[in-house]
Every structure is written in C-alpha cells, then in structure tokens.
Design a protein around this motif. Structure first.
Motif, PDB file in Angstrom:
ATOM      1  N   ALA A 245       0.835  -1.203   0.000  1.00  0.00           N
ATOM      2  CA  ALA A 245       0.000   0.000   0.000  1.00  0.00           C
ATOM      3  C   ALA A 245       0.870   1.253   0.000  1.00  0.00           C
ATOM      4  O   ALA A 245       0.580   2.230  -0.710  1.00  0.00           O
ATOM      5  N   GLU A 246       1.944   1.242   0.779  1.00  0.00           N
ATOM      6  CA  GLU A 246       2.864   2.374   0.802  1.00  0.00           C
ATOM      7  C   GLU A 246       3.507   2.567  -0.564  1.00  0.00           C
ATOM      8  O   GLU A 246       3.629   3.698  -1.057  1.00  0.00           O
ATOM      9  N   TRP A 247       3.963   1.467  -1.179  1.00  0.00           N
ATOM     10  CA  TRP A 247       4.639   1.556  -2.472  1.00  0.00           C
ATOM     11  C   TRP A 247       3.706   2.109  -3.544  1.00  0.00           C
ATOM     12  O   TRP A 247       4.128   2.894  -4.396  1.00  0.00           O
ATOM     13  N   LEU A 248       2.463   1.684  -3.502  1.00  0.00           N
ATOM     14  CA  LEU A 248       1.500   2.175  -4.493  1.00  0.00           C
ATOM     15  C   LEU A 248       1.289   3.675  -4.323  1.00  0.00           C
ATOM     16  O   LEU A 248       1.227   4.421  -5.306  1.00  0.00           O
ATOM     17  N   GLU A 249       1.183   4.109  -3.084  1.00  0.00           N
ATOM     18  CA  GLU A 249       0.989   5.536  -2.822  1.00  0.00           C
ATOM     19  C   GLU A 249       2.200   6.344  -3.255  1.00  0.00           C
ATOM     20  O   GLU A 249       2.068   7.462  -3.775  1.00  0.00           O
ATOM     21  N   GLN A 250       3.391   5.774  -3.086  1.00  0.00           N
ATOM     22  CA  GLN A 250       4.637   6.459  -3.439  1.00  0.00           C
ATOM     23  C   GLN A 250       4.989   6.311  -4.922  1.00  0.00           C
ATOM     24  O   GLN A 250       5.929   6.966  -5.388  1.00  0.00           O
ATOM     25  N   GLY A 251       4.281   5.456  -5.634  1.00  0.00           N
ATOM     26  CA  GLY A 251       4.626   5.193  -7.022  1.00  0.00           C
ATOM     27  C   GLY A 251       5.844   4.311  -7.182  1.00  0.00           C
ATOM     28  O   GLY A 251       6.516   4.328  -8.226  1.00  0.00           O
ATOM     29  N   SER A 252       6.145   3.519  -6.163  1.00  0.00           N
ATOM     30  CA  SER A 252       7.333   2.667  -6.199  1.00  0.00           C
ATOM     31  C   SER A 252       7.120   1.385  -6.985  1.00  0.00           C
ATOM     32  O   SER A 252       8.094   0.752  -7.404  1.00  0.00           O
ATOM     33  N   VAL A 253       5.866   0.970  -7.153  1.00  0.00           N
ATOM     34  CA  VAL A 253       5.555  -0.235  -7.924  1.00  0.00           C
ATOM     35  C   VAL A 253       4.393   0.043  -8.854  1.00  0.00           C
ATOM     36  O   VAL A 253       3.587   0.958  -8.628  1.00  0.00           O
ATOM     37  N   GLN A 254       4.332  -0.759  -9.907  1.00  0.00           N
ATOM     38  CA  GLN A 254       3.277  -0.656 -10.906  1.00  0.00           C
ATOM     39  C   GLN A 254       2.591  -2.026 -11.017  1.00  0.00           C
ATOM     40  O   GLN A 254       3.261  -3.026 -11.267  1.00  0.00           O
ATOM     41  N   PRO A 255       1.273  -2.105 -10.806  1.00  0.00           N
ATOM     42  CA  PRO A 255       0.601  -3.391 -10.996  1.00  0.00           C
ATOM     43  C   PRO A 255       0.562  -3.767 -12.474  1.00  0.00           C
ATOM     44  O   PRO A 255       0.388  -2.904 -13.345  1.00  0.00           O
ATOM     45  N   VAL A 256       0.759  -5.044 -12.755  1.00  0.00           N
ATOM     46  CA  VAL A 256       0.680  -5.562 -14.126  1.00  0.00           C
ATOM     47  C   VAL A 256      -0.039  -6.903 -14.090  1.00  0.00           C
ATOM     48  O   VAL A 256      -0.085  -7.574 -13.057  1.00  0.00           O
ATOM     49  N   GLN A 257      -0.604  -7.272 -15.213  1.00  0.00           N
ATOM     50  CA  GLN A 257      -1.208  -8.588 -15.390  1.00  0.00           C
ATOM     51  C   GLN A 257      -0.321  -9.393 -16.329  1.00  0.00           C
ATOM     52  O   GLN A 257       0.005  -8.944 -17.420  1.00  0.00           O
ATOM     53  N   GLU A 263      -1.877 -11.364 -11.443  1.00  0.00           N
ATOM     54  CA  GLU A 263      -1.414 -10.085 -10.920  1.00  0.00           C
ATOM     55  C   GLU A 263       0.032 -10.175 -10.437  1.00  0.00           C
ATOM     56  O   GLU A 263       0.399 -11.066  -9.677  1.00  0.00           O
ATOM     57  N   MET A 264       0.831  -9.239 -10.911  1.00  0.00           N
ATOM     58  CA  MET A 264       2.206  -9.110 -10.450  1.00  0.00           C
ATOM     59  C   MET A 264       2.505  -7.627 -10.275  1.00  0.00           C
ATOM     60  O   MET A 264       1.654  -6.767 -10.578  1.00  0.00           O
ATOM     61  N   TRP A 265       3.720  -7.336  -9.795  1.00  0.00           N
ATOM     62  CA  TRP A 265       4.095  -5.962  -9.488  1.00  0.00           C
ATOM     63  C   TRP A 265       5.461  -5.675 -10.077  1.00  0.00           C
ATOM     64  O   TRP A 265       6.377  -6.479  -9.967  1.00  0.00           O
ATOM     65  N   LEU A 266       5.579  -4.522 -10.693  1.00  0.00           N
ATOM     66  CA  LEU A 266       6.819  -4.108 -11.336  1.00  0.00           C
ATOM     67  C   LEU A 266       7.466  -3.005 -10.512  1.00  0.00           C
ATOM     68  O   LEU A 266       6.824  -1.998 -10.188  1.00  0.00           O
ATOM     69  N   HIS A 267       8.747  -3.175 -10.183  1.00  0.00           N
ATOM     70  CA  HIS A 267       9.461  -2.160  -9.419  1.00  0.00           C
ATOM     71  C   HIS A 267       9.744  -0.935 -10.279  1.00  0.00           C
ATOM     72  O   HIS A 267       9.967  -1.046 -11.494  1.00  0.00           O
ATOM     73  N   ARG A 268       9.761   0.223  -9.644  1.00  0.00           N
ATOM     74  CA  ARG A 268       9.926   1.484 -10.383  1.00  0.00           C
ATOM     75  C   ARG A 268      11.218   1.545 -11.189  1.00  0.00           C
ATOM     76  O   ARG A 268      11.297   2.263 -12.187  1.00  0.00           O
ATOM     77  N   SER A 269      12.251   0.817 -10.782  1.00  0.00           N
ATOM     78  CA  SER A 269      13.522   0.859 -11.500  1.00  0.00           C
ATOM     79  C   SER A 269      13.405   0.312 -12.917  1.00  0.00           C
ATOM     80  O   SER A 269      14.282   0.556 -13.749  1.00  0.00           O
ATOM     81  N   LEU A 270      12.317  -0.416 -13.202  1.00  0.00           N
ATOM     82  CA  LEU A 270      12.132  -1.009 -14.530  1.00  0.00           C
ATOM     83  C   LEU A 270      11.028  -0.333 -15.331  1.00  0.00           C
ATOM     84  O   LEU A 270      10.692  -0.797 -16.427  1.00  0.00           O
ATOM     85  N   LEU A 271      10.483   0.765 -14.826  1.00  0.00           N
ATOM     86  CA  LEU A 271       9.356   1.394 -15.523  1.00  0.00           C
ATOM     87  C   LEU A 271       9.729   1.845 -16.931  1.00  0.00           C
ATOM     88  O   LEU A 271       8.885   1.838 -17.834  1.00  0.00           O
ATOM     89  N   ALA A 272      10.992   2.216 -17.135  1.00  0.00           N
ATOM     90  CA  ALA A 272      11.399   2.649 -18.477  1.00  0.00           C
ATOM     91  C   ALA A 272      11.321   1.521 -19.487  1.00  0.00           C
ATOM     92  O   ALA A 272      11.223   1.774 -20.704  1.00  0.00           O
TER      93      ALA A 272
END
Length: 410
Positions: A245-257, A263-272
């Motif tokens: 919940a904290e990461w989602l609020e901070q934009g640290s992770v991105q939900p993906v299917q 459902e999985m989660w992508l770390h912000r370091s890979l958003l590019a």
C-alpha cells in the motif's frame, strides 16, 4: 488507469533485466564491477562446493563474463562487503550492515546456526578466544590445531572445538569475516570491522529494517508476486500487504497482469522498460551458465512459475537416486532456462567435463540455440582456464552438432 498486460516472455525478461542477465555486458569487467553487481543483486549466496566453481564466483561470472575471481576476495578484504546470514550465508554490501544487525543481537532466533547451550558451556574458552583475537589479530579456524586423542594439551586451542566457537561468535555478531584465504573465513572482532557503529544510536527499528529488506527484494526481483518477496532475505513474518500500500501511494511499484501468472508488481527501477515489454519487444540476448544458488533459481517455486523450470539440488542426494547429477548448472538462453548440465572442472588437466547435459522438454533445438550454448560453454571453460571441453551424455542433436569434445584455447 488501465493495468498493463504482459506476456510471460516479457515478465521473464523484466526479471532478467533486474538481475543483470538480459544482455551480455558491453563493457569489460573491472574490480569495481563486483560491488556494482552486489548493489542490484542485494545478496550473493555463499556455497563451498568447488567441483566447477564456487557459487558466488559463478553468479558474478554469469553477469560479468570473464572477470578475475580474486576481485571478490579483494572487495571483501577492502571492507566493501560483509558476510552474514541473509538468504543463507551471503555476501552483502557493507552499507547494509544495519539490516542484519538485529539478527546478530538475537542469535537464539537463528535456529541451527546458533547453539546457546554450547556458547554457555564453553564461555571461558570463548572469552579466551576473543582475547586471543584482540591481542594477535584476525584468525582462521585452521590456525588452531585439531586435538589429538590422548595427547597432553598445550593450550586451549589444542583441545577445544574452536570452529564451533568462531561460528557461534560470527552468528552473534561478536566477530566478522574480514577476508578469505583459500575460501576459509578469516575472523576479526566486530568492533575493529565496524569501529564507528553504536547500537544505541545507529540501530534502526525492526519496521524500518523490514521495509528496506522488502524494498531491496522488490528491486532485485524487478517483477514479482507478493509471496516471492519474503524469501529473498528469509523474512518470517513480513507485513508485505501494508508495504505494498505504501509503495502504491509512493509510485514505487506498478501493478501488471502477466499471462498465466495473473497479478504481479513491477518495481519502479524497470518502468522505463515497460513500454517495450508491453509490446513484447524487450528482447533477451544473453546465454550463459547459472549457479544452482543463483537468485534466479534459488527460490525453486518462483523458478517453476516464472520459467517453467523444475529444479532441485541433488548433491546431497545419494548418487543412485539422482535424476540429473551432483552439481547441476541451469543453462540460460535468450530469456529461457533451456536446459541443465552436470559438470566438473579437472584443474590439473585443464579440462571442463560435461558429465551430462539435458534440454528441457518444451525447448526446440535450433541451430541458433546450439551455436549460442556452445559459445557460452566455451567462454565458461576459458574463464576457468580450461583448454578443452569433454562431453559424455547429451542429446543426439547436441552430439551431432558439437561432437564429444572441442578445444577452447585462444
């Protein structure tokens, strides 16, 4: 916001990108590459089996290519790394000492790694050992003689089991590993290794330690299911959902299917990399040999879910019961775990022996795969100073393309 949908191939490649295994390194490795690799892996698991190459050196090879193994030893001796129980026994960046200090202060919770009854029973000998290190400097367990039955003692080190003492002191954080000689631990007092550390003022609270460990795990995995996170540092009761919940609020992770995985989660370091992954254009080019203790496969359930790779270590299984061999190395090819090989390095003869090689059942044996894996094995053998590769048992298509031996001398 629409949740991105990824193929299983894309999810694998995002994980390999986080692990430094998506593509071969462009730059030549240098001594600093060891610490740089630890910065994104977080942990480097230690194992002493040396039939091919010891695991931590092999994990670095898979990412760096033909580097000098002594660079790892030198990084430890320079104080850039520390050792402690993390996933299992691991090298960690020295700056992560605060993350494992709580475990040192509560060694009774470390299970088989610490025996309080032993430490209490031998308290006087352990005190003498600490005094010896204080006066004479770092020691190895090999520095002290093995007791001889019936022999007259000439000192506490002749007749007391010093190795158990040192391992207990290590787990309790009283001594730390400052170097390795022939891969044997060299211990010094923790106060000399961390002279500026003060528990009263520097020790973070447990909630902060857990937060940082989970953050490190998420970054090192890159893409993950929630149940994969706790295993990285062997966290027992992690509050993962509240962290999410904290990461989602901070934009640290991105939900993906993800295809087949949900459902999985992508770390912000890979958003590019997400746009190319979403278009299924994130391509893996790396082919190499992995350690059985590589982070990609050390969580067997994760490796099976993400790579459809069912794997277990058989070196502790009686030989007649082994399916694949003693020290079986996964083979990575362009984003897939396509096979495994049981191998042995004959150092005096400068020969890498591939005792057996097995391709995964769903892998199509193409000319590209055969060529890339042969090159990967050649580079792997050269890194170990082998001059030849000998192969015993392998699939017929491999035998037809490779034969049973080849020269790898430059």
């Amino acid at each position: 916001m629409t949740t991105p949908v990824l193929s299983l191939r894309a999810a694998r490649n995002l994980h390999l990108a986080a692990q430094g295994l998506l593509r071969k390194p462009r730059a030549r490795p240098r001594p600093e590459s060891v610490a740089e690799t630890l910065s994104y892996l977080s942990l480097l698991q230690i194992d002493t089996i040396n039939i091919v190459a010891r695991s931590p050196y092999l994990v670095l090879y898979s990412r760096l290519g033909c580097y000098q193994p002594q660079w790892l030893d030198e990084a430890l001796a320079r104080g850039e790394l520390i050792e402690y129980w993390a996933h299992e026994a691991c090298f960690l960046p020295k700056q992560d000492y605060p993350l494992i200090r709580h475990r040192m202060l509560n060694p009774q919770a470390m299970g088989w790694k610490y025996n309080q009854q032993w430490m209490d029973k031998h308290a006087s000998e352990i005190h003498a050992l600490l005094s010896h290190i204080e006066q004479h400097g770092p020691v190895r367990s090999a520095d002290f003689k093995t007791p001889v039955a019936g022999a007259k003692s000439s000192g506490w080190w002749d007749w007391k089991p010093h190795k158990k003492h040192l391992e207990g002191l290590f787990t309790a954080g009283k001594v730390m590993v400052v170097a390795r000689h022939n891969f044997q631990r060299v211990y010094d007092l923790a106060g000399k290794v961390m002279p500026d550390w003060d528990d009263a003022s520097h020790l973070p609270d447990l909630a902060e330690v857990e937060r940082q460990m989970l953050e490190n795990s998420a970054r090192s995995l890159g893409i993950f299911r929630l149940e994969w996170l706790a295993d990285y540092y062997r966290l027992k009761q992690a509050t993962i959902k509240s962290r999410l919940a904290e990461w989602l609020e901070q934009g640290s992770v991105q939900p993906v299917q993800v295809e087949t995985l949900g459902e999985m989660w992508l770390h912000r370091s890979l958003l590019a990399l997400l746009p190319s992954a979403g278009d299924d254009k994130l391509n893996a080019t790396h082919s190499t040999v992995l350690s059985p203790f590589d982070p990609v496969v050390w969580d067997r359930k994760r490796a099976e879910a993400l790579f459809n790779f069912s794997y277990r270590l058989e070196c502790y299984t009686p030989a007649p019961q082994r399916q694949y061999g003693y020290f079986v190395l996964p083979l990575l090819h362009k984003g897939r775990l396509v096979g495994r090989m049981d191998a042995k390095m004959h150092r005096q003869r400068a020969v890498l022996e591939v005792i057996s090689l097995h391709a995964e059942k769903d892998v199509r044996i193409t000319a590209t795969l055969l060529n890339d894996l042969k090159q990967a094995l050649t580079e792997f053998a050269r890194w170990q100073s082998a001059k030849q590769i000998y192969l015993t048992t392998l699939p017929e298509k491999f035998r037809a393309a490779w034969g049973t031996c080849w020269d790898v001398s430059r």
